[in-house]
Design a protein around this motif. Sequence first.
Motif, PDB file in Angstrom:
ATOM      1  N   VAL A  51       0.729  -1.130  -0.007  1.00  0.00           N
ATOM      2  CA  VAL A  51       0.600   0.026  -0.004  1.00  0.00           C
ATOM      3  C   VAL A  51       1.437   1.742   0.050  1.00  0.00           C
ATOM      4  O   VAL A  51       0.633   2.252  -0.311  1.00  0.00           O
ATOM      5  CB  VAL A  51      -0.775   0.051   1.008  1.00  0.00           C
ATOM      6  CG1 VAL A  51      -1.704   1.162   1.190  1.00  0.00           C
ATOM      7  CG2 VAL A  51      -1.538  -1.192   0.965  1.00  0.00           C
ATOM      8  N   SER A  52       2.057   1.189   1.156  1.00  0.00           N
ATOM      9  CA  SER A  52       3.163   2.624   0.955  1.00  0.00           C
ATOM     10  C   SER A  52       3.294   2.764  -0.541  1.00  0.00           C
ATOM     11  O   SER A  52       3.390   4.085  -0.986  1.00  0.00           O
ATOM     12  CB  SER A  52       3.935   2.630   1.606  1.00  0.00           C
ATOM     13  OG  SER A  52       2.761   2.159   3.312  1.00  0.00           O
ATOM     14  N   ALA A  53       4.099   1.267  -1.437  1.00  0.00           N
ATOM     15  CA  ALA A  53       4.563   1.672  -2.351  1.00  0.00           C
ATOM     16  C   ALA A  53       3.353   2.035  -3.622  1.00  0.00           C
ATOM     17  O   ALA A  53       3.598   3.198  -4.735  1.00  0.00           O
ATOM     18  CB  ALA A  53       4.683   0.437  -3.080  1.00  0.00           C
ATOM     19  N   HIS A  54       2.098   2.205  -3.631  1.00  0.00           N
ATOM     20  CA  HIS A  54       1.217   3.016  -4.277  1.00  0.00           C
ATOM     21  C   HIS A  54       0.936   4.502  -3.545  1.00  0.00           C
ATOM     22  O   HIS A  54       0.068   4.682  -4.732  1.00  0.00           O
ATOM     23  CB  HIS A  54      -0.162   2.128  -3.991  1.00  0.00           C
ATOM     24  CG  HIS A  54      -0.321   0.581  -5.025  1.00  0.00           C
ATOM     25  ND1 HIS A  54       0.841  -0.363  -4.701  1.00  0.00           N
ATOM     26  CD2 HIS A  54      -0.279  -0.042  -6.057  1.00  0.00           C
ATOM     27  CE1 HIS A  54       0.135  -1.637  -5.772  1.00  0.00           C
ATOM     28  NE2 HIS A  54      -0.342  -1.245  -6.744  1.00  0.00           N
ATOM     29  N   GLY A  55       0.981   4.613  -2.807  1.00  0.00           N
ATOM     30  CA  GLY A  55       1.471   6.183  -2.575  1.00  0.00           C
ATOM     31  C   GLY A  55       0.521   6.220  -1.281  1.00  0.00           C
ATOM     32  O   GLY A  55      -0.415   7.556  -1.368  1.00  0.00           O
ATOM     33  N   GLY A  56      -0.414   5.342  -0.888  1.00  0.00           N
ATOM     34  CA  GLY A  56      -1.675   5.191   0.449  1.00  0.00           C
ATOM     35  C   GLY A  56      -1.305   4.215   1.383  1.00  0.00           C
ATOM     36  O   GLY A  56       0.116   4.895   2.181  1.00  0.00           O
ATOM     37  N   THR A  57      -2.860   4.686   2.778  1.00  0.00           N
ATOM     38  CA  THR A  57      -2.283   4.164   4.070  1.00  0.00           C
ATOM     39  C   THR A  57      -3.176   2.872   4.174  1.00  0.00           C
ATOM     40  O   THR A  57      -4.191   2.896   3.642  1.00  0.00           O
ATOM     41  CB  THR A  57      -2.388   5.401   4.893  1.00  0.00           C
ATOM     42  OG1 THR A  57      -3.768   6.212   4.305  1.00  0.00           O
ATOM     43  CG2 THR A  57      -1.494   6.945   4.168  1.00  0.00           C
ATOM     44  N   VAL A  58      -2.498   1.970   5.557  1.00  0.00           N
ATOM     45  CA  VAL A  58      -3.571   1.629   5.896  1.00  0.00           C
ATOM     46  C   VAL A  58      -3.517   1.753   7.185  1.00  0.00           C
ATOM     47  O   VAL A  58      -2.871   1.997   8.335  1.00  0.00           O
ATOM     48  CB  VAL A  58      -3.189   0.438   5.434  1.00  0.00           C
ATOM     49  CG1 VAL A  58      -1.420  -0.188   5.935  1.00  0.00           C
ATOM     50  CG2 VAL A  58      -4.370  -1.118   5.843  1.00  0.00           C
ATOM     51  N   LYS A  59      -4.946   1.468   7.723  1.00  0.00           N
ATOM     52  CA  LYS A  59      -4.721   1.849   9.322  1.00  0.00           C
ATOM     53  C   LYS A  59      -5.633   0.253   9.427  1.00  0.00           C
ATOM     54  O   LYS A  59      -6.750  -0.481   9.199  1.00  0.00           O
ATOM     55  CB  LYS A  59      -6.062   2.779   9.721  1.00  0.00           C
ATOM     56  CG  LYS A  59      -5.252   4.120   9.158  1.00  0.00           C
ATOM     57  CD  LYS A  59      -5.728   5.525   9.636  1.00  0.00           C
ATOM     58  CE  LYS A  59      -7.194   5.149   8.765  1.00  0.00           C
ATOM     59  NZ  LYS A  59      -8.331   6.596   9.865  1.00  0.00           N
ATOM     60  N   ALA A  60      -5.588  -0.335  11.169  1.00  0.00           N
ATOM     61  CA  ALA A  60      -5.791  -1.363  11.768  1.00  0.00           C
ATOM     62  C   ALA A  60      -6.503  -0.691  13.104  1.00  0.00           C
ATOM     63  O   ALA A  60      -5.987   0.190  14.212  1.00  0.00           O
ATOM     64  CB  ALA A  60      -4.927  -2.050  12.192  1.00  0.00           C
ATOM     65  N   MET A  61      -8.432  -0.943  12.572  1.00  0.00           N
ATOM     66  CA  MET A  61      -9.600  -0.299  14.121  1.00  0.00           C
ATOM     67  C   MET A  61     -10.079  -1.643  14.046  1.00  0.00           C
ATOM     68  O   MET A  61      -9.821  -3.033  13.955  1.00  0.00           O
ATOM     69  CB  MET A  61      -9.966   0.659  13.504  1.00  0.00           C
ATOM     70  CG  MET A  61      -9.059   1.773  12.872  1.00  0.00           C
ATOM     71  SD  MET A  61      -9.874   3.097  12.623  1.00  0.00           S
ATOM     72  CE  MET A  61     -10.219   2.346  10.268  1.00  0.00           C
ATOM     73  N   ASN A  62     -10.795  -1.388  15.499  1.00  0.00           N
ATOM     74  CA  ASN A  62     -12.025  -2.161  16.015  1.00  0.00           C
ATOM     75  C   ASN A  62     -13.093  -1.339  15.849  1.00  0.00           C
ATOM     76  O   ASN A  62     -13.040  -0.274  16.026  1.00  0.00           O
ATOM     77  CB  ASN A  62     -11.607  -2.545  17.497  1.00  0.00           C
ATOM     78  CG  ASN A  62     -10.389  -2.977  17.172  1.00  0.00           C
ATOM     79  OD1 ASN A  62     -10.490  -4.123  16.590  1.00  0.00           O
ATOM     80  ND2 ASN A  62      -9.803  -3.602  19.189  1.00  0.00           N
ATOM     81  N   HIS A  63     -14.343  -2.221  15.169  1.00  0.00           N
ATOM     82  CA  HIS A  63     -15.306  -1.126  14.182  1.00  0.00           C
ATOM     83  C   HIS A  63     -16.009  -0.876  15.238  1.00  0.00           C
ATOM     84  O   HIS A  63     -16.554  -2.068  16.298  1.00  0.00           O
ATOM     85  CB  HIS A  63     -16.118  -2.323  13.679  1.00  0.00           C
ATOM     86  CG  HIS A  63     -16.855  -1.493  13.088  1.00  0.00           C
ATOM     87  ND1 HIS A  63     -18.457  -1.091  12.584  1.00  0.00           N
ATOM     88  CD2 HIS A  63     -17.130  -0.927  11.191  1.00  0.00           C
ATOM     89  CE1 HIS A  63     -18.900  -0.618  12.260  1.00  0.00           C
ATOM     90  NE2 HIS A  63     -18.293  -0.378  11.624  1.00  0.00           N
ATOM     91  N   PRO A  64     -16.848   0.394  15.839  1.00  0.00           N
ATOM     92  CA  PRO A  64     -17.579   0.348  16.989  1.00  0.00           C
ATOM     93  C   PRO A  64     -18.624  -0.434  17.274  1.00  0.00           C
ATOM     94  O   PRO A  64     -19.714  -0.708  18.394  1.00  0.00           O
ATOM     95  CB  PRO A  64     -17.699   1.671  16.795  1.00  0.00           C
ATOM     96  CG  PRO A  64     -17.652   2.497  15.118  1.00  0.00           C
ATOM     97  CD  PRO A  64     -16.670   1.201  15.004  1.00  0.00           C
TER      98      PRO A  64
END
Length: 430
Positions: free
Chosen positions: A403-416
């Motif tokens: 994802v970083s190589a594509h110029g993007g970001t990724v996040k990990a969360m817990n859905h409310p």
Amino acid sequence: MVLLAFLLGLGIGICLWLWQYTQLQARLRRLLRTVSNDSEMATSLGAIPRLRHEIVSAQQQREELQAKLQTWEQLMQVAPVGYLQVDEENQLLWCNQQAQQLLGLQKWEPGQVRLLLEWVRSYELDQLIEQTRERQQPQVKEWLFHPASADAAALSELRALTMNAATLPLQNGQVGVFLENRQPLLDLARTRDRWVSDLAHELKTPLTSILLVVENLQQQLEPPYKLWVDRLLPEVERLISLVQNWLELSQLELDPSRQLKREPVELRSLIDSVWHTIEPLAQRQQLRLSYSGAETLWIEADKSRLTQVLLNLLDNSIKYSPFQSTIWVNVELINSETKSNYVQINIIDSGCGFPPTDLPYVFERLYRGDLARARQTTPDSKKISPFTTHGSGLGLAIVKQIVSAHGGTVKAMNHPETKGAWLQVELPTQ
């Protein structure tokens, strides 16, 4: 005649009485004035000891504060991190020995007040201090610091350092700055990764040979010896997969952009294709995929790499989803005013989610979180089974690199709402 003499005597008597009365009043006023002056003097004489006591107390407090200041300065001098302090005009007021070594301030002496930018040619640090003063909030920044030197020969030997600064707003516009040299940690991490990559490269050939031998033995042996080979084969394949994933991660880190082959990719059809590939795994737990969002959305991306991202994320959701549950996938085009338009991909399950203490580290290589997360479900029960999954701990690390190589970001969360894991990928449209 007698009456006239009486009236004359009465008038003279009244005049004498008035004169005596006036004199008496004057004496009384003088006496009262004297008594008042004596009282004020007595009051003043009583205030002198109190004033002397306050002066002595103020001197004691000043001495105590001075002693505390010296103690703190001594502590900061031996602190393992650098510290410096500037005034409202960004003039350097004080710094400890660690900051002098990190920033090359060996010529600075206490009492010298000059602009920090004259001592340290770092516009990033100067800008961070200005932001701290304007926002009146602590700030943190990491940047590459290039030391300066008047000696050309010494300058060629100096290397750039990755510095981390934490600033704190103080009174009267002053700002305190804590400095940390991150370069040794980064060098250690690079050495570790290089060592592991070299080891993985050396292991690839012998493991492939072992796999061929095991496959041949599996066809030739009879029970009960065949049972041992059947158990050995998945473990060898897992080792080969681990080595291959590590080598792939190392290649992505060397030069991410060159590892990509961009082409137009339609996301909805790609998600359907990936789900069709791993649907047999989902059927074991009777899982469903629910898609929402854009029906047709094209982006420029490396199709094979993006397929790998979706495979890893959906595979994780399958592993940690309860029996007979749903995995939600949402894809939207976000029009941003502050940056370029981007695509947002949300993958949500209803499993146990990420422990809050693990969230900052889930994308680190070889990181395995709490065992409660690393479990899978069975059709016999809607609860989590007691055995752990056989993951390598590299899946999400590879996802982040791609994802970083594509110029993007990724996040990990817990859905409310679902309380499960929520992975959010953002990719630029171009």
